[in-house]
Design a protein around this motif. Sequence first.
Motif, PDB file in Angstrom:
ATOM      1  N   LYS A  98       0.822  -1.209   0.000  1.00 20.77           N
ATOM      2  CA  LYS A  98       0.000   0.000   0.000  1.00 20.77           C
ATOM      3  C   LYS A  98       0.854   1.256   0.000  1.00 20.77           C
ATOM      4  O   LYS A  98       0.406   2.320  -0.454  1.00 20.77           O
ATOM      5  CB  LYS A  98      -0.969  -0.034   1.175  1.00 20.77           C
ATOM      6  CG  LYS A  98      -2.061  -1.096   1.023  1.00 20.77           C
ATOM      7  CD  LYS A  98      -3.021  -1.086   2.181  1.00 20.77           C
ATOM      8  CE  LYS A  98      -4.202  -2.018   1.932  1.00 20.77           C
ATOM      9  NZ  LYS A  98      -3.849  -3.392   1.566  1.00 20.77           N
ATOM     10  N   GLN A 124      -1.086   5.013  -4.684  1.00 20.69           N
ATOM     11  CA  GLN A 124      -1.853   6.228  -4.455  1.00 20.69           C
ATOM     12  C   GLN A 124      -3.289   5.944  -4.858  1.00 20.69           C
ATOM     13  O   GLN A 124      -3.534   5.161  -5.780  1.00 20.69           O
ATOM     14  CB  GLN A 124      -1.316   7.386  -5.290  1.00 20.69           C
ATOM     15  CG  GLN A 124       0.152   7.702  -5.084  1.00 20.69           C
ATOM     16  CD  GLN A 124       0.616   8.761  -6.051  1.00 20.69           C
ATOM     17  OE1 GLN A 124       0.117   9.886  -6.054  1.00 20.69           O
ATOM     18  NE2 GLN A 124       1.572   8.404  -6.899  1.00 20.69           N
ATOM     19  N   ILE A 125      -4.229   6.594  -4.199  1.00 19.95           N
ATOM     20  CA  ILE A 125      -5.641   6.370  -4.498  1.00 19.95           C
ATOM     21  C   ILE A 125      -6.280   7.690  -4.921  1.00 19.95           C
ATOM     22  O   ILE A 125      -6.111   8.718  -4.249  1.00 19.95           O
ATOM     23  CB  ILE A 125      -6.398   5.805  -3.272  1.00 19.95           C
ATOM     24  CG1 ILE A 125      -5.741   4.516  -2.764  1.00 19.95           C
ATOM     25  CG2 ILE A 125      -7.871   5.563  -3.634  1.00 19.95           C
ATOM     26  CD1 ILE A 125      -5.841   3.339  -3.701  1.00 19.95           C
ATOM     27  N   TYR A 126      -6.998   7.633  -6.034  1.00 20.26           N
ATOM     28  CA  TYR A 126      -7.843   8.761  -6.437  1.00 20.26           C
ATOM     29  C   TYR A 126      -9.266   8.234  -6.577  1.00 20.26           C
ATOM     30  O   TYR A 126      -9.499   7.203  -7.215  1.00 20.26           O
ATOM     31  CB  TYR A 126      -7.373   9.368  -7.754  1.00 20.26           C
ATOM     32  CG  TYR A 126      -8.360  10.357  -8.338  1.00 20.26           C
ATOM     33  CD1 TYR A 126      -8.699  11.513  -7.628  1.00 20.26           C
ATOM     34  CD2 TYR A 126      -8.964  10.141  -9.565  1.00 20.26           C
ATOM     35  CE1 TYR A 126      -9.610  12.423  -8.142  1.00 20.26           C
ATOM     36  CE2 TYR A 126      -9.871  11.047 -10.096  1.00 20.26           C
ATOM     37  CZ  TYR A 126     -10.204  12.187  -9.378  1.00 20.26           C
ATOM     38  OH  TYR A 126     -11.105  13.075  -9.879  1.00 20.26           O
ATOM     39  N   LEU A 150     -12.130   5.987   3.772  1.00 18.68           N
ATOM     40  CA  LEU A 150     -11.096   6.919   4.217  1.00 18.68           C
ATOM     41  C   LEU A 150     -10.813   6.755   5.709  1.00 18.68           C
ATOM     42  O   LEU A 150      -9.645   6.740   6.123  1.00 18.68           O
ATOM     43  CB  LEU A 150     -11.531   8.354   3.927  1.00 18.68           C
ATOM     44  CG  LEU A 150     -11.618   8.768   2.449  1.00 18.68           C
ATOM     45  CD1 LEU A 150     -12.170  10.167   2.319  1.00 18.68           C
ATOM     46  CD2 LEU A 150     -10.258   8.675   1.785  1.00 18.68           C
ATOM     47  N   GLN A 185      -7.115   5.572   5.433  1.00 13.69           N
ATOM     48  CA  GLN A 185      -6.456   6.815   5.036  1.00 13.69           C
ATOM     49  C   GLN A 185      -4.940   6.749   5.210  1.00 13.69           C
ATOM     50  O   GLN A 185      -4.167   7.208   4.364  1.00 13.69           O
ATOM     51  CB  GLN A 185      -7.008   7.976   5.867  1.00 13.69           C
ATOM     52  CG  GLN A 185      -6.367   9.314   5.575  1.00 13.69           C
ATOM     53  CD  GLN A 185      -6.967  10.003   4.366  1.00 13.69           C
ATOM     54  OE1 GLN A 185      -8.172  10.171   4.282  1.00 13.69           O
ATOM     55  NE2 GLN A 185      -6.121  10.390   3.420  1.00 13.69           N
ATOM     56  N   TYR A 205      -2.183   4.149   2.646  1.00 16.31           N
ATOM     57  CA  TYR A 205      -1.698   4.427   1.296  1.00 16.31           C
ATOM     58  C   TYR A 205      -0.819   5.669   1.289  1.00 16.31           C
ATOM     59  O   TYR A 205      -0.896   6.518   2.178  1.00 16.31           O
ATOM     60  CB  TYR A 205      -2.888   4.600   0.346  1.00 16.31           C
ATOM     61  CG  TYR A 205      -3.713   3.355   0.188  1.00 16.31           C
ATOM     62  CD1 TYR A 205      -3.374   2.393  -0.751  1.00 16.31           C
ATOM     63  CD2 TYR A 205      -4.826   3.129   0.996  1.00 16.31           C
ATOM     64  CE1 TYR A 205      -4.127   1.235  -0.895  1.00 16.31           C
ATOM     65  CE2 TYR A 205      -5.588   1.973   0.863  1.00 16.31           C
ATOM     66  CZ  TYR A 205      -5.229   1.030  -0.080  1.00 16.31           C
ATOM     67  OH  TYR A 205      -5.966  -0.114  -0.219  1.00 16.31           O
ATOM     68  N   ILE A 245      -4.183   9.753  -0.750  1.00 12.81           N
ATOM     69  CA  ILE A 245      -5.561   9.543  -1.204  1.00 12.81           C
ATOM     70  C   ILE A 245      -6.164  10.906  -1.532  1.00 12.81           C
ATOM     71  O   ILE A 245      -6.118  11.831  -0.718  1.00 12.81           O
ATOM     72  CB  ILE A 245      -6.431   8.834  -0.139  1.00 12.81           C
ATOM     73  CG1 ILE A 245      -5.886   7.438   0.155  1.00 12.81           C
ATOM     74  CG2 ILE A 245      -7.878   8.733  -0.617  1.00 12.81           C
ATOM     75  CD1 ILE A 245      -6.719   6.657   1.169  1.00 12.81           C
TER      76      ILE A 245
END
Length: 629
Positions: free
Chosen positions: A218, A222-224, A240, A244, A247, A250
């Motif tokens: 992780k 990256q998370i979008y 989240l 949160q 990662y 985010i």
Amino acid sequence: MKSYDVIITESKETILEKFSKFNAKVLFAAENTCWPDRSLADKYPGVKESEKRYLNSGGFIGFASEVYDMVTYQPIQNGEDDQLYYTQIFLNRGLRHEWGVKLDTRAEIFQNLNHALGEIMIKYKGNHSYMYNVKTGTTPIVIHGNGPIKPEFFRLANYLADGWTTTSGCQACKEDLLDLDSLKEADYPTVLVASFIEYPTPFIREFFERLVNLKYPKSKMQIYIHNAEELHTKDVKKFLEEHQDEYSNIIVTPPEKQVSERVARDWAVEECIRTNCNYLLTLDSIVQLTNPDLLTSLINQNRSIIAPMLKRPGKLWSNFWGALSNEGFYARSEDYMDIIDYKKKGLWNIPHLSNTLLIQGHRLPALKGAHSHNLDLDPDMSFCQMARKKMVFMYVDNQAYWGHLVIAEYFETNHLNNELFNIFQNPMDWKERYIHKDYEKALEEEAVIEQPCPDVYWFPIVSDTFCDEFVAEFENFGKWSGGSNHDPRLAGAYENVPTIDIHMNQVGLEQQWLKFLDVFVRPLQERVFTGYFHNPPQAIMNFIVRYKPDEQPYLRPHHDASTYTINIALNRPGIDFEGGGCRFVRYNCSITSPRKGWMFMHPGRLTHYHEGLRTISGTRYIMISFVDP
């Protein structure tokens, strides 16, 4: 050997052997149409009906001296057509004889595919795949995807050059592989995972759970999240809150920002370029990735754009197109059914992907703005059109089962727990969330079925999640009956043995419950009540009952108006309530500790006169169906 639009399927020795039989100095490929100057067609020497008459300069072979004399015969500008240049040489009888130029009219070596797709087929011999021309009876070696038939050429390329054979399967899948297992986690490629929630989607909770379960560091992800749907704000918030800090970063675009899907998808591409990420993984909210090895497996395949093959369970709808129509829209390829049914497993070059893609980071600069490239198309279609234009190949991988697509059309969103109502649209996901994990064990041939009282059988049937959401749904509805004999919901408006209850048809769950009875209850019934078959089972009395000490604590002895009755415990004895249970009077046998999510099944008429035992404290909930009244 493969290149942009040419595949060579045999060795140079085989090519030279075939060339020598032509007794030519220079041999050109031939095709069925005269291009680029059709007015020259009548000047070509005649050929047999099955042969190809016209020169194609996409492939030729010859001795160096003659080829040199030919290509330097006269100057040709960059903007001029090389095929016209060679055509004029060929049609000049003197030059043709001087340089010994001939055409491969029977496709002995060269096969041009434009206007010839109907005359070729793929054949196999052991681990070798080759093309066969049924019109000329030849096996061409140099396959040229000339003209506008590139998508079909790329499909054929999946098989040619021994890419896939009937005996060895996908041999191309073993080429150019990466090996992430040899790396330390700190050296893993960075991945931007861009998730798109564009409309109300069932089972979004599982979508996020499966994203979290991907076996990938992780710290390297990256998370979008682009969330255009207010309904799912709570789901994003929960994700989240729980993850949160796991990662590297985010970013969330919420509904109130009113960012369009097209803009959001293009932004994800630009963000991946800006952060110099190694891969961009896009995930639509309808994607359920059930194989946690997916990300590492796709990266190991080392392809420009690759996607797991996903489809709607039991349907033909998938996340890829096998072919394109002349207008650039969906067309079913000859091998589409074999791929989605896993009859052919491999890595397939295809013209269109959607829902989830893994894109190599170094390919992204060429694809900037691709989702907005053609505003007349959906963003995914526009993206793939640009990828095809830029010759960035797209592949779908069905070497393993990666997951599936949920159906979001007609998703009802006016309930407290919307997925409860979704058994018809997404039965696989409904079962995964709502059916007890040990349900299947009772159907095994050697299973020992618990029998706490004579002809009373006890099964695990639904999950804790089902029980909690089910009770909450009915409490949210709130229109509990008064428990009197007068009941306007019934024909005749009279209830002989009234309870405090809500009927399934009051909340719009009647048809879903009948489906539940047929799919999950009937197999258990046929297992224990041998010889009784009723497919599908019928039930007009399906209702949740509430017992409370100060409301209705018990139920007097009675027979049920059914062939058999099911009774599902929806909460926990000793925790949520005290007392309660069921006593079968004839056998003086009581069940006082019903397990949450477990179902009693017993005959309804004549033999199983029973009563509901007193609930002392708390609130007890049970679900009742009188089956086959």
